[in-house]
Design a protein around this motif. Structure first.
Motif, mmCIF file in Angstrom:
data_model
loop_
_atom_site.group_PDB
_atom_site.id
_atom_site.type_symbol
_atom_site.label_atom_id
_atom_site.label_comp_id
_atom_site.label_asym_id
_atom_site.label_seq_id
_atom_site.Cartn_x
_atom_site.Cartn_y
_atom_site.Cartn_z
ATOM 1 N N SER A 56 -17.134 24.906 -26.780
ATOM 2 C CA SER A 56 -17.883 23.928 -27.578
ATOM 3 C C SER A 56 -19.169 24.513 -28.131
ATOM 4 O O SER A 56 -19.815 23.904 -28.998
ATOM 5 N N GLN A 57 -19.576 25.690 -27.619
ATOM 6 C CA GLN A 57 -20.810 26.325 -28.060
ATOM 7 C C GLN A 57 -20.562 27.572 -28.907
ATOM 8 O O GLN A 57 -21.495 28.304 -29.190
ATOM 9 N N ILE A 58 -19.302 27.760 -29.306
ATOM 10 C CA ILE A 58 -18.993 28.947 -30.100
ATOM 11 C C ILE A 58 -19.284 28.728 -31.579
ATOM 12 O O ILE A 58 -19.872 29.578 -32.252
ATOM 13 N N SER A 113 -9.323 30.410 -22.276
ATOM 14 C CA SER A 113 -9.037 29.193 -23.050
ATOM 15 C C SER A 113 -10.261 28.310 -23.232
ATOM 16 O O SER A 113 -10.399 27.631 -24.250
ATOM 17 N N PHE A 114 -11.203 28.365 -22.259
ATOM 18 C CA PHE A 114 -12.356 27.463 -22.333
ATOM 19 C C PHE A 114 -13.620 28.129 -22.873
ATOM 20 O O PHE A 114 -14.679 27.505 -22.926
ATOM 21 N N GLY A 115 -13.530 29.409 -23.273
ATOM 22 C CA GLY A 115 -14.714 30.030 -23.841
ATOM 23 C C GLY A 115 -14.673 31.556 -23.817
ATOM 24 O O GLY A 115 -13.598 32.154 -23.684
ATOM 25 N N SER A 143 -25.499 30.245 -18.965
ATOM 26 C CA SER A 143 -24.889 29.500 -20.073
ATOM 27 C C SER A 143 -25.485 29.972 -21.391
ATOM 28 O O SER A 143 -26.712 30.068 -21.528
ATOM 29 N N LEU A 144 -24.608 30.242 -22.352
ATOM 30 C CA LEU A 144 -25.034 30.773 -23.645
ATOM 31 C C LEU A 144 -24.474 29.927 -24.777
ATOM 32 O O LEU A 144 -23.518 29.160 -24.598
ATOM 33 N N SER A 145 -25.066 30.112 -25.949
ATOM 34 C CA SER A 145 -24.584 29.381 -27.126
ATOM 35 C C SER A 145 -24.665 30.263 -28.364
ATOM 36 O O SER A 145 -25.648 30.975 -28.571
ATOM 37 N N MET A 146 -23.607 30.185 -29.168
ATOM 38 C CA MET A 146 -23.627 30.798 -30.497
ATOM 39 C C MET A 146 -23.845 29.721 -31.557
ATOM 40 O O MET A 146 -24.437 29.971 -32.596
#
Length: 384
Positions: free
Chosen positions: A310-312, A292-294, A345-348
């Motif tokens: 939030s980073q998707i 649910s959170f990522g 921690s990753l980001s799209m």
């Protein structure tokens, strides 16, 4: 006086001879070995003792010299008393003593040690004072194609069947080996401690893991403990006969079970991760789990990082399932690395933002338009 003494000696000798009875045990010394019989001297008897070749051994022999030698002292049984000789048997004397000893060992569940003298159809022959037979199925704890390899060897045996009346003695070397292995296994299990790293040999490969011999005990390396990478089948990682290092995870002596790990003897995927990944670097990964959170994305074998919801995407999404699915390949940016806590921690989203910031190149013919052109076009529409 002398004549009386000689007569007396003769009478005494006659009495001694007459006292020999069938079934009696005597001691004799070999004085002559002929081809088919042996001559022995018996104390207190002027008569020769004769042992026919058939009474020398429980096994078939071609020549008497194959069984005895001149000067050898033998324990013998009287089987016949003749006028000029006593017929004796070494075979029967040996057998009586052998049956007595064998009965004690059988009762006490003791092993006997004997030389294998022949290989016959269906098994092996040993001589322990009586003829003993070892069926081929009891010769070893492995399949033996040619039983001749055992001839001449001296091995321990367990008595499987003992019947003096039927002259039947069945022996097993296989049972000895199995019992010895079981004893060694128990001793080894008592020595093993969880957390130890030891060497072993791959014995068997199954769909669910690998059995490794660690000194008389087979321990299981579950498929999940073979590698930090995903393993579809254990044969991808090891082969039968391979020498491997394993870590003992747990030992259950009562159930004789040992759990092992190859994976835990290898450098972890998080070790020195900063040397493999750099912050702000862009890598391709595979979506492994959606929560649910990522989304958790595997960027290196055994290394998963979190792309927070939030980073998707720059767009608002209710759940990661709206834009991602398990198994999907995605590009991600590395935001932070924590080797000790094994967090990544990753980001799209940041890759999307960069894409939007790239200036759009207009075709050459569309460059140089004027603001007035745009206003004029709008005025024309209003006049309409």
């Amino acid at each position: 006086m002398t004549e009386v003494n000689e007569n007396t000696k003769q009478e005494l000798n006659d009495v001694v001879v007459q006292n020999f009875t069938v079934g009696e045990f005597v001691t004799g010394t070999v004085t002559k070995v002929e081809e088919k019989q042996v001559i022995v001297q018996i104390p207190n008897s002027k008569m020769d003792g004769i042992i026919p070749i058939s009474e020398l051994s429980p096994l078939h022999i071609e020549k008497a010299e194959d069984a005895v030698t001149v000067g050898q002292q033998l324990q013998l049984m009287v089987i016949k008393v003749e006028d000029d000789a006593i017929i004796l048997s070494k075979r029967r004397a040996d057998a009586e003593k052998a049956w007595e000893d064998l009965a004690k060992k059988y009762k006490n569940n003791e092993y006997i040690v004997a030389e294998i003298v022949d290989s016959v159809k269906g098994g092996l022959v040993v001589n322990v004072g009586v003829r003993g037979f070892v069926p081929a199925s009891l010769a070893d704890d492995r399949f033996v194609e040619d039983l001749n390899e055992f001839k001449g060897k001296t091995l321990p045996f367990k008595i499987v069947e003992l019947d003096k009346e039927k002259n039947r003695l069945i022996l097993s070397h296989k049972d000895v080996k199995l019992e010895q292995k079981e004893q060694k296994k128990k001793e080894r299990l008592s020595q093993l401690k969880a957390g130890e790293i030891i060497s072993g040999t791959v014995q068997r490969i199954t769909d669910f893991g690998v059995f490794v011999d660690i000194g008389g005990v087979d321990g299981l390396v579950h498929i999940s403990q073979l590698s930090f990478e995903h393993v579809a089948h254990p044969s991808e990682v090891v082969n039968v006969g391979d020498e491997v290092k394993v870590k003992i995870l747990s030992v259950d002596p009562e159930r004789e079970r040992v759990s092992l790990s190859i994976k835990e003897t290898l450098p972890g995927p998080w070790d020195n991760l900063s040397e493999k990944l750099a912050i702000d670097s862009v890598v391709e990964g595979t979506v492994k789990r959606l929560v649910s959170f990522g989304a958790f994305v595997e960027v290196l074998p055994g290394v998963e990082g979190l792309v927070h919801i939030s980073q998707i995407s720059n767009k608002h999404i209710g759940t990661p399932h709206e834009v991602l699915e398990v198994g999907q390949k995605v590009k991600v940016k590395v935001l932070s690395i924590d080797e000790e806590e094994q967090r990544l921690s990753l980001s799209m989203k940041e890759l999307e933002e960069k894409a939007e910031e790239v200036p759009v190149e207009l075709p050459e013919e569309n460059r140089g338009f004027q603001l007035g052109d745009m206003i004029g076009d709008q005025l024309k529409k209003l006049n309409l």
